[in-house]
Design an enzyme around this catalytic site. Structure first.
Site, PDB file in Angstrom:
ATOM      1  N   GLU A 183      53.185  16.490  74.221  1.00 12.58           N
ATOM      2  CA  GLU A 183      52.316  17.235  75.320  1.00 12.58           C
ATOM      3  C   GLU A 183      52.282  18.568  75.498  1.00 12.58           C
ATOM      4  O   GLU A 183      52.587  19.119  76.835  1.00 12.58           O
ATOM      5  CB  GLU A 183      53.014  16.123  76.599  1.00 12.58           C
ATOM      6  CG  GLU A 183      51.628  15.496  76.248  1.00 12.58           C
ATOM      7  CD  GLU A 183      51.505  14.152  77.374  1.00 12.58           C
ATOM      8  OE1 GLU A 183      52.701  15.013  78.736  1.00 12.58           O
ATOM      9  OE2 GLU A 183      50.747  13.221  77.951  1.00 12.58           O
ATOM     10  N   GLU A 252      49.395   7.582  74.556  1.00  9.52           N
ATOM     11  CA  GLU A 252      49.859   6.650  75.321  1.00  9.52           C
ATOM     12  C   GLU A 252      48.941   6.167  76.268  1.00  9.52           C
ATOM     13  O   GLU A 252      48.396   7.506  76.774  1.00  9.52           O
ATOM     14  CB  GLU A 252      50.531   7.962  76.419  1.00  9.52           C
ATOM     15  CG  GLU A 252      51.398   8.674  76.191  1.00  9.52           C
ATOM     16  CD  GLU A 252      52.949   9.648  76.572  1.00  9.52           C
ATOM     17  OE1 GLU A 252      52.345   9.076  78.273  1.00  9.52           O
ATOM     18  OE2 GLU A 252      53.356   9.829  76.021  1.00  9.52           O
TER      19      GLU A 252
HETATM   20  C1  GAL Z   1      53.607  11.403  79.922  1.00  8.47           C
HETATM   21  C2  GAL Z   1      54.634  11.895  78.973  1.00  8.47           C
HETATM   22  C3  GAL Z   1      55.106  10.550  79.129  1.00  8.47           C
HETATM   23  C4  GAL Z   1      55.111   9.744  80.683  1.00  8.47           C
HETATM   24  C5  GAL Z   1      54.582   9.770  80.871  1.00  8.47           C
HETATM   25  C6  GAL Z   1      54.440   9.349  82.358  1.00  8.47           C
HETATM   26  O1  GAL Z   1      52.352  13.492  80.629  1.00  8.47           O
HETATM   27  O2  GAL Z   1      53.945  11.964  77.645  1.00  8.47           O
HETATM   28  O3  GAL Z   1      56.368  11.690  78.254  1.00  8.47           O
HETATM   29  O4  GAL Z   1      56.099  11.434  80.841  1.00  8.47           O
HETATM   30  O5  GAL Z   1      53.325  11.467  81.204  1.00  8.47           O
HETATM   31  O6  GAL Z   1      54.807   7.919  82.461  1.00  8.47           O
END
Ligand code: GAL
Length: 850
Positions: A183, A252
């Site tokens: 990110e 994600e």
């Molecule tokens: C994203 C990040 C993850 C985790 C998630 C929130 O931005 O890539 O590693 O932090 O947010 O749980």
């Protein structure tokens, strides 16, 4: 004869050799999908971070992921776990990455290895080892030589380890994908023009490592070829990668959200997750990863934040303890089956989307041989009935129906066929456990941690120091001590203190005078603490604490912590203020007890006894492992804040004294866009509580104690309590299943298993079904606690009959289910009769297993 047997031997050897040498497969991609061994694939992935569970849990978690319909397991690699000291690597126990990857392979699943090595992940310092920060001239995550040297070295180290073990798909292993950075695109502007140079460098560095499988960068719109830019978020159906030659991938999909100490507990309804996933595949996506599929536990001091709680449950499909969270797990499992029924069509072509009305979208994947369709109602309130290809379809608000043959609905994201479960924690009083033990002494003993400077390693500095630069995160604790001479008689004054965070306690002449606590949104503190000074020398000892180092944001690594001032004594009798900030302070990194290794229970200094409500106290006791093999937790109700160790292993920080705000929680609807603060529970309660719903809602302060850390008897428990607690209240609890439930209506889709590609059998009269199954193979359904066909109300655990109910529901369920591990009951008036004609009816059931 001799010739035959020689030939036989040679052939057998060849067969054996072929069996042990795995064949490498090519993993590439095109604009539709990842292409594995020449075939485009629709893939479902889930995150499990290996250090957030124990190696004995891994096979079960992976197996359940497979049962849940995952093809891929994703994990980050946690640099600071593996290289706590520069060039000293550790891959043992929970850190055994190779073993984890091999277990995933054994289960027949693929791996997505997100090396980072910056990972975010609510992990201490985003996964960076602290020693990086101290390399002269280093600037992390940008075009900076000292940083790039270290990032490349660690990335190459991990890739090398994987290659040595033949773990890349190109070598016959399970790894089909890898990630570099994480990110960065969200924050790269703050790094100026160097950001672009850095990201190009990172891309070519990764590519040069020659893994034979594709690399991704998430949230990086400008990811250079051949790196695939991927999407992270609660929804990713609008995402298009930066090249026509790259597939649409979602790395994600947050299944809930993380928990902070001092915060309420986030949850995400499965209907909304299902909606988001179905929309993604509907609109051209072919790879989706649940973050998290199993969240697990932040053992030790591994949490980031600051203020991230010890539980990383995340409301994931597998709960913190590894048990399926129902109906989330089951509903998503059905969704995956529905999507897989469409795989041939999905990989064959791009979707064609049309509007069927306001907020209604139909997307069709059609070739001469195959056709699959998705019908979405994205209205947040109104259900709709639509006409598609000459047939009528009812679409609940905020839902997607999946039609693997462009005609029949196998699944609607808002209609849950899967069972729900209620799990509860059964308490075992720790005292009983102890009395049951005839072995080691059951007494508590304790050691008082001295207030202020006690170690020979203390040092003096003029002025106030920043904490992380001083402790290098070797401990949460840093003492700031000073003495001040009061010329007055006893005087009331105020100590004004400002700190970058995260928590501080002030002791005046050895007594706790006050505390100040930051929070996850603003870790800094600024507080006026009333102080009583005696005439003469007064000792002021400020204990400053970190609660997990920041893991997110541009330059997060230089945010800092600790008492940076001012520290002032205000309102003195003569009206003056004494600024102590630039005076000479004495510092001590960590606690005396930490230096003495008290967490293992060693030392001859333990004193028999159990003082209550005493700040800065180490406690020790012994216990036998609670019976059985159900997941184990310790209920720390009564304790304040501290850390707990079992047989020298840290179960993490505990903090029952930090209460979540009383507002912000309300019943949340799955309909409409989700955000991390939309659905919260546990307002006004300590954060790390579990709800034990029976007749009363009871809150317990649950912390996971892995079974594998225990021996049958003589286990040593040590706690360091910072602000004062009552250890007599703590107890062990084990997780048990209280109820299985299901509620299915006549309008629900048929079980997906009954779907047949054969059109003639598909026409057979079939009915939706309630399916119930006890989780353990040796359990059976022992009682039907509730059954109603008609218009039952309520939810699992509190169902009631509606005005309309058939009289035979209970007996039908008893006949069909009692004494069996699982049962299927059709939901239709032909089975139950029709207690209210023209009204939509459902069957609601609650059973227990024994
Ligand atoms: C994203 C990040 C993850 C985790 C998630 C929130 O931005 O890539 O590693 O932090 O947010 O749980």
């Amino acid at each position: 004869m001799r010739r035959v047997s020689t030939e036989f031997l040679i052939v057998s050897c060849l067969v054996m050799a072929a069996a042990t040498v795995a064949v490498g497969v090519n993993v590439t991609y095109d604009h539709r999908a990842l292409v594995i061994d020449g075939k485009r694939r629709v893939l479902v992935s889930g995150s499990i971070h290996y250090p957030r569970s124990t190696p004995d849990m891994w096979p079960g978690l992976i197996q359940k992921s497979k049962e849940g319909g995952l093809d891929v397991i994703e994990t980050y690699v946690f640099w600071n776990l593996h290289e706590p000291v520069k060039n000293q690597y550790d891959f043992e126990g929970r850190k055994d990455l190779v073993k984890f990857v091999k277990l995933v392979a054994d289960a027949g699943l693929y791996v997505h290895l997100r090396i980072g090595p910056y990972v975010c992940a609510e992990w201490n310092y985003g996964g960076f080892p602290l020693w990086l920060h101290f390399i002269p001239g280093i600037v992390l995550r940008t075009d900076n030589e000292p940083y790039k040297v270290e990032m490349k070295r660690f990335t190459a180290k991990i890739v090398g380890m994987m290659k040595d073990e033949n773990l890349y798909a190109s070598q016959g292993g399970p790894i089909i994908l890898s990630q570099i950075e994480n990110e960065y695109g969200n924050i790269d502007k703050d790094y100026g023009p160097a950001a672009q140079t850095y990201i190009k460098w990172a891309a070519s560095m990764a590519t040069s490592l020659d893994t034979g499988v594709p690399w991704v960068m998430c949230q990086q719109r400008d990811a250079p070829d051949p790196i695939i830019d991927t999407c992270n978020g609660f929804y990713c159906d609008g995402y298009t990668p930066n090249s026509k030659n790259k597939p649409t991938m979602w790395t994600e999909n947050w299944t809930g959200w993380f928990l902070s100490f001092g915060g309420a507990v986030p949850y995400r309804p499965v209907q909304d997750i299902g909606f988001a996933v179905a929309r993604f595949y509907q609109r051209g996506g072919t790879f989706q990863n649940y973050y998290m599929y199993h969240g697990g536990t932040n053992f030790g001091r591994s949490t980031g934040g600051p203020f991230i709680a010890t539980s990383y449950d995340y409301d994931a499909p597998l709960d913190e303890y590894g048990a399926p969270r129902q109906p989330k797990f089951g509903h998503l499992k059905e969704l995956h089956k529905a999507i897989k029924l469409c795989e041939d069509a999905l990989v064959a072509t791009d979707p064609k989307s049309t509007s069927l009305g306001n907020n209604i979208e139909a997307s069709v994947y059609k070739t001469s041989t195959t056709c699959a369709a998705f019908l979405a109602n994205i209205d947040t309130k109104k259900d709709a009935t639509v006409n598609f290809n000459g047939n009528s379809y009812h679409l609940p608000a905020w839902s997607v129906s999946i039609l693997p043959d462009c005609k029949n609905v196998v699944f609607n994201t808002a209609k849950i066929n899967s069972m729900a479960t209620i799990r509860r924690f059964v308490a075992t009083n720790i005292k009983d456990e102890l009395t049951a033990s005839d072995q080691i002494s059951s007494d508590w003993s304790y050691i008082s941690e001295p207030v202020g400077i006690s170690s020979i390693n203390a040092f003096k500095r003029p002025g106030l120091v920043e904490q992380i630069n001083t402790t290098a995160d070797q401990s949460d604790y840093l003492w700031y001590s000073i003495s001040t001479d009061s010329k007055d008689d006893e005087s009331q004054t105020v100590l004004h203190v400002k700190s970058l965070g995260h928590v501080l306690h002030l002791f005046v002449n050895g007594q706790l005078a006050g505390s100040a606590i930051g929070n996850a949104n603003n870790p800094t503190v600024s507080k006026d603490i009333p102080v009583t000074l005696k005439p003469g020398i007064n000792k002021l000892d400020l204990l400053s604490l970190t609660v997990g180092l920041k893991n997110y944001g541009a330059f997060f690594d230089t945010t800092g912590a600790g008492i940076t001032g001012p520290v002032e004594l205000e309102g003195l009798k003569n009206g003056s203020t004494i600024d102590l900030s630039s005076m000479r302070w004495t510092y001590q990194i960590g606690l005396l007890g930490e230096g003495q290794g008290l967490e293992t229970g060693g030392s001859t200094l333990w004193v028999s006894g159990l003082p209550k409500n005493q700040p800065l106290t180490w406690y020790k006791t012994t216990f036998d492992a609670p019976m059985g093999d159900n997941p184990l937790a310790i209920d720390l109700t009564g304790m304040g804040k501290g850390e707990l160790w079992v047989n020298g292993q840290s179960i993490g920080r505990y903090w029952p004294a930090y209460i979540a705000p009383t507002t912000g929680c309300s019943d949340c609807s799955y309909k409409g866009p989700y955000s991390s603060s939309k659905c919260l529970k546990g307002c006004g309660k300590p954060s790390q509580k579990l709800y034990v719903k029976s007749l009363l809602t009871i809150y317990k302060e649950m912390y996971h104690v892995p079974r594998s850390w225990l021996k049958p008897s003589g286990n040593i428990m040590v706690m360091f309590e910072e602000i004062g607690g009552d250890p007599t209240q703590i107890s062990f609890t084990t997780q048990v299943l209280q109820s299985l439930c299901s509620q299915v209506s006549e309008t629900h889709a048929l079980p997906i298993e009954e779907w047949s590609q054969d059109k003639s059998t598909r026409k057979r009269k079939q009915e939706p079904k309630v399916f119930l199954e006890c989780p353990h193979p040796n359990q059976v359904i022992s009682s039907i606690k509730f059954a109603s066909f008609g218009t039952p109300q309520g939810q699992c655990g509190n169902f009631t009959h509606g005005q309309c109910k058939s009289s035979n529901a209970l007996s039908i369920l008893q006949n069909a289910c009692l004494g069996l591990r699982s049962c299927n009951v059709g939901v239709s008036t032909s089975r139950f009769g029709d207690p209210c004609k023209g009204v939509a009816k459902s069957l609601a059931v609650e059973v227990s297993c024994e």
